[in-house]
Design a protein around this motif. Structure first.
Motif, PDB file in Angstrom:
ATOM      1  N   ASP A   1       4.712  -1.250  30.762  1.00  0.00           N
ATOM      2  CA  ASP A   1       4.302  -0.414  29.640  1.00  0.00           C
ATOM      3  C   ASP A   1       5.513   0.265  29.004  1.00  0.00           C
ATOM      4  N   THR A   2       6.422   0.733  29.834  1.00  0.00           N
ATOM      5  CA  THR A   2       7.625   1.417  29.349  1.00  0.00           C
ATOM      6  C   THR A   2       8.540   0.453  28.591  1.00  0.00           C
ATOM      7  N   ILE A   3       8.728  -0.741  29.144  1.00  0.00           N
ATOM      8  CA  ILE A   3       9.529  -1.753  28.447  1.00  0.00           C
ATOM      9  C   ILE A   3       8.888  -2.087  27.108  1.00  0.00           C
ATOM     10  N   GLY A   4       7.560  -2.207  27.107  1.00  0.00           N
ATOM     11  CA  GLY A   4       6.828  -2.533  25.888  1.00  0.00           C
ATOM     12  C   GLY A   4       7.027  -1.511  24.784  1.00  0.00           C
ATOM     13  N   ILE A   5       6.939  -0.216  25.122  1.00  0.00           N
ATOM     14  CA  ILE A   5       7.072   0.791  24.057  1.00  0.00           C
ATOM     15  C   ILE A   5       8.496   0.828  23.513  1.00  0.00           C
TER      16      ILE A   5
ATOM     17  N   ILE B   1      10.085   5.611  11.646  1.00  0.00           N
ATOM     18  CA  ILE B   1       9.904   6.058  13.032  1.00  0.00           C
ATOM     19  C   ILE B   1       8.416   6.158  13.365  1.00  0.00           C
ATOM     20  N   THR B   2       7.622   6.630  12.400  1.00  0.00           N
ATOM     21  CA  THR B   2       6.178   6.706  12.599  1.00  0.00           C
ATOM     22  C   THR B   2       5.591   5.321  12.846  1.00  0.00           C
ATOM     23  N   LEU B   3       6.021   4.350  12.060  1.00  0.00           N
ATOM     24  CA  LEU B   3       5.557   2.971  12.264  1.00  0.00           C
ATOM     25  C   LEU B   3       5.988   2.447  13.630  1.00  0.00           C
ATOM     26  N   GLY B   4       7.188   2.837  14.064  1.00  0.00           N
ATOM     27  CA  GLY B   4       7.638   2.450  15.394  1.00  0.00           C
ATOM     28  C   GLY B   4       6.733   3.007  16.478  1.00  0.00           C
ATOM     29  N   CYS B   5       6.356   4.280  16.335  1.00  0.00           N
ATOM     30  CA  CYS B   5       5.442   4.910  17.305  1.00  0.00           C
ATOM     31  C   CYS B   5       4.079   4.232  17.308  1.00  0.00           C
ATOM     32  N   ILE B   6       3.563   3.940  16.115  1.00  0.00           N
ATOM     33  CA  ILE B   6       2.257   3.289  16.005  1.00  0.00           C
ATOM     34  C   ILE B   6       2.297   1.912  16.663  1.00  0.00           C
ATOM     35  N   THR B   7       3.339   1.145  16.364  1.00  0.00           N
ATOM     36  CA  THR B   7       3.474  -0.190  16.944  1.00  0.00           C
ATOM     37  C   THR B   7       3.559  -0.120  18.467  1.00  0.00           C
ATOM     38  N   ALA B   8       4.306   0.863  18.970  1.00  0.00           N
ATOM     39  CA  ALA B   8       4.539   0.977  20.403  1.00  0.00           C
ATOM     40  C   ALA B   8       3.348   1.547  21.166  1.00  0.00           C
ATOM     41  N   CYS B   9       2.633   2.480  20.562  1.00  0.00           N
ATOM     42  CA  CYS B   9       1.663   3.285  21.314  1.00  0.00           C
ATOM     43  C   CYS B   9       0.207   2.880  21.160  1.00  0.00           C
ATOM     44  N   PHE B  10      -0.183   2.358  20.012  1.00  0.00           N
ATOM     45  CA  PHE B  10      -1.607   2.238  19.760  1.00  0.00           C
ATOM     46  C   PHE B  10      -2.268   1.044  20.441  1.00  0.00           C
TER      47      PHE B  10
ATOM     48  N   ILE C   1       5.525  12.470  28.442  1.00  0.00           N
ATOM     49  CA  ILE C   1       6.492  12.101  27.404  1.00  0.00           C
ATOM     50  C   ILE C   1       6.296  10.612  27.121  1.00  0.00           C
ATOM     51  N   TYR C   2       5.648  10.290  26.014  1.00  0.00           N
ATOM     52  CA  TYR C   2       5.311   8.894  25.696  1.00  0.00           C
ATOM     53  C   TYR C   2       5.700   8.606  24.245  1.00  0.00           C
ATOM     54  N   ALA C   3       4.869   9.089  23.318  1.00  0.00           N
ATOM     55  CA  ALA C   3       5.226   8.928  21.898  1.00  0.00           C
ATOM     56  C   ALA C   3       6.515   9.680  21.589  1.00  0.00           C
ATOM     57  N   THR C   4       6.740  10.789  22.281  1.00  0.00           N
ATOM     58  CA  THR C   4       7.964  11.566  22.073  1.00  0.00           C
ATOM     59  C   THR C   4       9.206  10.730  22.364  1.00  0.00           C
ATOM     60  N   ALA C   5       9.113   9.851  23.381  1.00  0.00           N
ATOM     61  CA  ALA C   5      10.233   8.964  23.700  1.00  0.00           C
ATOM     62  C   ALA C   5      10.488   7.989  22.555  1.00  0.00           C
ATOM     63  N   CYS C   6       9.408   7.516  21.928  1.00  0.00           N
ATOM     64  CA  CYS C   6       9.550   6.606  20.783  1.00  0.00           C
ATOM     65  C   CYS C   6      10.212   7.311  19.611  1.00  0.00           C
ATOM     66  N   ILE C   7       9.802   8.551  19.358  1.00  0.00           N
ATOM     67  CA  ILE C   7      10.396   9.328  18.271  1.00  0.00           C
ATOM     68  C   ILE C   7      11.883   9.555  18.534  1.00  0.00           C
ATOM     69  N   ALA C   8      12.213   9.902  19.767  1.00  0.00           N
ATOM     70  CA  ALA C   8      13.621  10.134  20.126  1.00  0.00           C
ATOM     71  C   ALA C   8      14.438   8.859  19.953  1.00  0.00           C
TER      72      ALA C   8
ATOM     73  N   ALA D   1      18.688   1.767  20.645  1.00  0.00           N
ATOM     74  CA  ALA D   1      17.497   2.588  20.408  1.00  0.00           C
ATOM     75  C   ALA D   1      16.365   2.187  21.349  1.00  0.00           C
ATOM     76  N   GLY D   2      16.171   0.881  21.534  1.00  0.00           N
ATOM     77  CA  GLY D   2      15.129   0.415  22.453  1.00  0.00           C
ATOM     78  C   GLY D   2      15.392   0.851  23.882  1.00  0.00           C
ATOM     79  N   VAL D   3      16.640   0.725  24.314  1.00  0.00           N
ATOM     80  CA  VAL D   3      17.019   1.169  25.661  1.00  0.00           C
ATOM     81  C   VAL D   3      16.828   2.680  25.793  1.00  0.00           C
ATOM     82  N   ALA D   4      17.142   3.417  24.719  1.00  0.00           N
ATOM     83  CA  ALA D   4      16.987   4.877  24.748  1.00  0.00           C
ATOM     84  C   ALA D   4      15.529   5.270  24.972  1.00  0.00           C
ATOM     85  N   VAL D   5      14.612   4.575  24.305  1.00  0.00           N
ATOM     86  CA  VAL D   5      13.178   4.870  24.499  1.00  0.00           C
ATOM     87  C   VAL D   5      12.803   4.664  25.958  1.00  0.00           C
ATOM     88  N   ILE D   6      13.230   3.541  26.523  1.00  0.00           N
ATOM     89  CA  ILE D   6      12.906   3.224  27.919  1.00  0.00           C
ATOM     90  C   ILE D   6      13.485   4.274  28.855  1.00  0.00           C
ATOM     91  N   LEU D   7      14.739   4.661  28.626  1.00  0.00           N
ATOM     92  CA  LEU D   7      15.385   5.659  29.485  1.00  0.00           C
ATOM     93  C   LEU D   7      14.724   7.023  29.360  1.00  0.00           C
TER      94      LEU D   7
END
Length: 210
Positions: free
Chosen positions: A94-98, A120-129, A149-156, A178-184
């Motif tokens: 799930d984490t890799i996916g977001i 960034i909003t579209l990124g969150c929607i794609t990752a989370c919904f 901390i889920y969507a917040t990681a995507c925003i960051a 950026a993708g690695v940052a979300v996962i971390l």
């Protein structure tokens, strides 16, 4: 294949396995497992495509994505005993996916000439919904609506991307970082038990019961 196409494929694999594992944990039948895997992998992207006016939505024109999800379901079923023994497998995929899908959503926004905040909003929607739909279907409160901390990681992670672009990083490297940052961000939040502030007091449950 382009960098984004590879990222999209990897995100599809991660979320399809995540959805299949969630369905297996609820002991759904094979049809239910396929449905949960599919909505987890394609749900966020479908909503994103609807919002930006893609018609028909991308997965309807990409049978490779459909076949990939079906193969992931089959692989998960074959190795289900091994995967379900690993308590953190669902979290990992799930984490890799977001992380991967956040990047894909941002790229879609950029291609449509949208403002960075909307990207960034579209990124969150794609990752989370996709995960939101998955959790609702298996009768769980979606992670995005809890303190995690889920969507917040995507925003960051999205913020990291635009900072790197401002610092003249190459686009593919900016996407990758950026993708690695979300996962971390997501992993560190879980490891150190970081949570968003809650508006509820400790005695709220007792007050509501009165």
């Amino acid at each position: 294949m382009t960098f984004i196409e590879i990222t999209d494929l990897l995100g599809t694999i991660a979320f399809a396995i995540s959805g299949a594992l969630a369905a297996l944990s609820k002991k759904l039948d094979p049809f239910g497992i396929i449905i949960i895997a599919f909505v987890t992998a394609a749900g966020g992207g479908t909503l994103r495509d609807v919002l930006v006016g893609v018609n028909p939505v991308s997965w309807m024109l990409n049978m490779d994505l459909v076949y990939t999800i079906l193969i992931c379901v089959l692989v998960t079923l074959i190795f289900r005993k091994w995967l379900l023994r690993l308590r953190k497998t669902l979290f990992l995929f799930d984490t890799i996916g977001i992380g991967l899908y956040t990047v894909v959503g941002i790229e879609m926004g950029l291609n449509n000439g949208l403002h960075p905040v909307i990207c960034i909003t579209l990124g969150c929607i794609t990752a989370c919904f996709g995960g939101v739909i998955r959790d609702i279907l298996v009768n769980e409160i979606p992670v995005i609506f809890r303190k995690n901390i889920y969507a917040t990681a995507c925003i960051a992670g999205g913020g990291v991307y635009f900072l790197l672009i401002k610092w003249n990083f190459l686009e593919n490297w900016a996407f990758f970082i950026a993708g690695v940052a979300v996962i971390l961000f997501r992993i560190l939040a879980v490891v150190f038990e970081l949570q968003l502030p809650t508006p509820y007091a400790r005695n709220d449950d007792q007050i509501m019961k009165q």
